[in-house]
Design a protein around this motif. Structure first.
Motif, PDB file in Angstrom:
ATOM      1  N   ALA A   1      10.347   9.355 -30.461  1.00 52.37           N
ATOM      2  CA  ALA A   1      10.737   7.902 -30.471  1.00 52.37           C
ATOM      3  C   ALA A   1      10.040   7.160 -31.367  1.00 52.37           C
ATOM      4  N   ALA A   2      10.567   6.198 -31.970  1.00 53.35           N
ATOM      5  CA  ALA A   2       9.673   5.252 -32.954  1.00 53.35           C
ATOM      6  C   ALA A   2       8.765   4.603 -32.267  1.00 53.35           C
ATOM      7  N   SER A   3       7.724   4.239 -32.653  1.00 55.26           N
ATOM      8  CA  SER A   3       6.539   3.848 -32.287  1.00 55.26           C
ATOM      9  C   SER A   3       6.614   2.336 -31.267  1.00 55.26           C
ATOM     10  N   ASP A   4       7.281   1.598 -31.997  1.00 52.83           N
ATOM     11  CA  ASP A   4       7.739   0.180 -31.547  1.00 52.83           C
ATOM     12  C   ASP A   4       8.385   0.212 -30.060  1.00 52.83           C
ATOM     13  N   ARG A   5       9.242   1.353 -30.085  1.00 55.11           N
ATOM     14  CA  ARG A   5      10.115   1.822 -28.936  1.00 55.11           C
ATOM     15  C   ARG A   5       9.082   2.176 -27.825  1.00 55.11           C
ATOM     16  N   VAL A   6       8.097   3.156 -28.114  1.00 57.85           N
ATOM     17  CA  VAL A   6       7.062   3.620 -26.955  1.00 57.85           C
ATOM     18  C   VAL A   6       6.026   2.493 -26.776  1.00 57.85           C
ATOM     19  N   PHE A   7       5.554   1.529 -27.622  1.00 55.62           N
ATOM     20  CA  PHE A   7       4.765   0.344 -27.235  1.00 55.62           C
ATOM     21  C   PHE A   7       5.518  -0.398 -25.920  1.00 55.62           C
ATOM     22  N   GLU A   8       6.725  -0.728 -26.322  1.00 51.78           N
ATOM     23  CA  GLU A   8       7.451  -1.421 -25.492  1.00 51.78           C
ATOM     24  C   GLU A   8       7.720  -0.759 -23.867  1.00 51.78           C
TER      25      GLU A   8
END
Length: 758
Positions: free
Chosen positions: A402-409
């Protein structure tokens, strides 16, 4: 306790003796009660002659307790009137404020101690002469455990207010010293043994309370009995009975009222479901009925099932409350001539009451602690299960690329909800000393540091600690920190925070932070639990970096292939092809002149032979660049030696493997050494180089050193990047050490299995 209003003490003893001669048993060894308490003013408190109060540096624990007890209205309206709280906080830091708050606390403790003493007189037997338990001991121990030992003057004041000044001053002072040491020793030892835990949710804490209460009350009994004897208040033959009655009375008071106050003070919330409230009211009603029914006279321990019910269903809070109610009513009934513990003599009545109190206290409190430990264990198991479930969800997200911003969220949401925090953020440390917040979540939707914001690391609180130490950190109080931090976090209601570093490639990339409000601080160890979530963030970042490097490597490989094909085409065109064309022209000339001029034909044949030899030599050189024949025919050792012989600088061959390696590994090592030696000759300004190749533990390790100028960097487009691609394509690693002025060392580790000869 045996209470003595001055000269009335002797009269009380005579009354007991008269009752004994009339058929009742006199006071004897093992009697329960206490000498030194009277209706006009019992002497129960403490005094420490060499203790000094440091008004300018009071204990922060009881300072916080002062604020909570003195200003509940301000605390409740903190969100609506922050300016008032700020003014109160500023005043509290002044010398006058600290002294005033300390005086209020000491006065409150003295008042509670005095009120408990007056209430204890209503539980006295024989017109205020004897009582089975003395409540001020429990109140004093609990006060010093909760507020800290620094409020001991309140015990002294309360004890002196209860004193009977008709007795000798030496006796009053001795009793006060003993009562002070009693509470102080018990409280200090209990705080030390339990590490300041007051909820009594562990069996060890209950046993520690019993031991500390026994030791503290023993000190008071020794001081009290000796003071009475030295003041000629009691006779020598009364010393033993007075000592025992004093000790047992205080010990019973500590067992009943200290747990009651501690568990009420430790209660985290007063919200209960309606069914739970109904059950509690039913329990209290049943308990009171069983205590007051006449049948209890024949079955004195009929209340124990209800006490067990309270301990199992309501834990230490229910056990301590039920114990205090049961003990108080039982002693009250006995003092007023009813109940199951009424005996033929006061001595036996007091003893029976105290035995009941001790057994009830130990049974209910230990059972409640066992129940609390079991509940805590179940909650810990459930918490661990929830945490592992959350980690599994994040791991699946990472595995799905998954995209990094999705993982961060997702990480911030799961971390905050798992830890019970009100907010969580993910931050990246930048090289310019700033922090960039790349992810965040809060239960209100508002973040102290919005996503995308950049702030100096010094203004982020716990993140500055992470940057400095590289370890999980937590902050439980922001007092004394930079004003910008205090103002920002106070506006959002945060009082504690924990954070764990995110490490990528051995370096601290950033940190995962969780924050909690003032009334619900983070649980102990939360920062270590955050580390598990931080590791998944690091894995996601490492995966993204690996994918980026893989894509770049693929592009470089394609470009390198295209470049190599163009080189081969150019070399063939400019070298062997030109010679072969020239050879073809010479052969035509020979064909034309062979009959006309045989001598010139012979010379032309010699020139053609030379051209053919040059063409063959160039083709061999070209083939060697594609894959050297010596490597295929004679192996890596001979090929590397050939490279060393052709090198423009001296090359020392330290170690070379004698056994053959897999073809792909030998080719990678050959070109690694060839490229490294070429770079040394072109750029390093070196006078010598060395090459070693070793095989061990399933790896072939290649080391190329030179004594040149150093400073080599694997910048894009350089030969070092191509070498790294070649090594990494075989699952290996290339490490470069090239400090300026100290030469360069290339170390490559390539997975290597035994070569199978066919």
């Amino acid at each position: 306790m045996l209470l003595h209003p001055g000269q009335r003490h002797a009269e009380g003893l005579r009354e007991l003796a008269d009752r004994g001669s009339a058929g009742a048993e006199p006071l004897e060894h093992g009697a329960a009660g206490r000498v030194g308490k009277c209706a006009e003013g019992p002497v129960d408190g403490w005094w420490i002659l060499n203790h000094k109060v440091h008004y300018t540096h009071p204990n922060p624990e009881f300072e916080r307790s002062i604020l909570e007890s003195v200003s509940p209205t301000l605390a409740a309206s903190a969100l609506d009137d922050r300016s008032a709280v700020e003014r109160l906080d500023a005043w509290r830091r002044t010398g006058v404020g600290r002294l005033a708050l300390y005086g209020i606390t000491v006065g409150a403790v003295a008042g509670l101690y005095y009120a408990a003493g007056r209430a204890g007189l209503h539980l006295a037997y024989l017109h205020g002469t004897v009582t089975a338990l003395w409540p001020p001991v429990g109140v004093g121990v609990a006060a010093l455990v909760i507020l800290g030992p620094g409020v001991w003057p309140g015990i002294v004041i309360g004890d002196l207010l209860l004193a009977d000044f008709a007795t000798p001053w030496g006796t009053i002072v001795g009793q006060t010293v003993g009562n002070t040491l009693e509470v102080l020793v018990a409280a200090v030892l209990f705080r030390h043994l339990t590490q300041k835990r007051i909820a009594l949710e562990r069996v060890w804490d209950v046993l520690a309370l019993v031991a500390c209460a026994a030791l503290g009350t023993l000190i008071s009994a020794i001081f009290g009995a000796v003071s009475l004897r030295l003041g000629d208040v009691i006779n020598a033959d009364e010393f033993g009975s007075v000592f025992r009655t004093w000790w047992l009375g205080d010990f019973s008071g500590a067992l009943v009222f200290t747990p009651l106050i501690l568990v009420w003070a430790a209660r985290r919330t007063w919200r209960m479901p309606r069914l739970r409230v109904a059950e509690a009211l039913l329990l209290l009603a049943v308990l009171i009925v069983l205590i007051e029914v006449p049948s209890q006279r024949d079955v004195p321990y009929i209340v124990f099932p209800v006490l067990i019910w309270a301990a199992l269903r309501f834990g230490p809070f229910g056990a301590a409350t039920g114990l205090a109610l049961t003990s108080s009513l039982t002693v009250w009934n006995t003092a007023h001539g009813s109940g199951p513990f009424l005996r033929a003599s006061i001595t036996h009545s007091v003893l029976a009451s105290q035995l009941f109190v001790a057994v009830a206290a130990l049974t209910s409190l230990i059972l409640a602690a066992v129940t609390a430990e079991r509940t805590a264990s179940e909650q810990a198991q459930q918490t661990l299960t929830d945490e592992q479930t959350a980690l599994r969800r994040i791991a699946m997200l990472v595995a799905a690329e998954a995209a990094s911003d999705r993982v961060f969220e997702q990480v911030t949401v799961e971390a905050a909800q798992t830890l019970g925090a009100s907010a969580a953020s993910l931050a990246r440390f930048d090289e310019d000393g700033m922090v960039t917040f790349v992810g965040g979540w809060s239960d209100t939707g508002r973040l102290a540091f919005p996503i995308g914001s950049r702030v100096p690391v010094e203004e982020t609180g716990v993140l500055a600690e992470i940057r400095r130490t590289g370890r999980p950190e937590r902050i439980d109080d922001y007092e004394g920190r930079a004003p910008e931090i205090v103002e920002r976090l106070s506006n959002f209601g945060y009082s504690s925070a924990g954070a764990a570093p995110v490490r990528v490639g051995g370096q601290v990339w950033g940190a995962l932070v969780a924050a909690a409000p003032r009334n619900e601080p983070l649980a102990p160890g939360s920062e270590r639990r955050l580390a598990d979530f931080a590791e998944l963030v690091a894995q996601a970042l490492a995966n993204a970096d690996a994918y980026r490097k893989l894509a770049a490597s693929r592009v470089r490989i394609v470009e390198a292939g295209d470049t190599e094909r163009r080189r081969l085409e150019r070399n063939l065109h400019d070298g062997a092809q030109q010679r072969l064309v020239s050879l073809a022209l010479q052969l035509r000339m020979i064909k034309t002149n062979v009959r006309k001029d045989p001598e010139s034909a012979e010379s032309l044949l010699a020139d053609a032979e030379r051209e053919l030899n040059h063409a063959l030599a160039e083709l061999r050189e070209l083939a060697r660049g594609i894959h050297p024949a010596v490597l295929t025919d004679r192996g890596l050792e001979a090929a590397v030696r050939a490279l060393a012989d052709r090198a423009p600088i001296p090359v020392e061959l330290a170690r070379l493997p004698e056994d053959r390696l897999p073809d792909s590994v030998e080719a990678a090592i050959y070109y690694l050494v060839a490229e490294a030696i070429t770079n040394v000759a072109k750029y390093a300004q070196a006078t010598s180089a060395s090459v070693s190749v070793e095989r061990s533990n399933g790896f072939a390790t290649v080391v190329v050193r030179d004594d040149g100028i150093g400073g080599a960097e694997p910048v894009p487009g350089s030969g070092l990047v191509g070498l790294a691609d070649r090594v990494e394509a075989l699952g290996g690693r290339l490490h470069i050490e090239s400090p300026p002025g100290e030469g360069t060392q290339l170390t490559a580790e390539i997975p290597c299995q035994m070569r199978i000869e066919r």
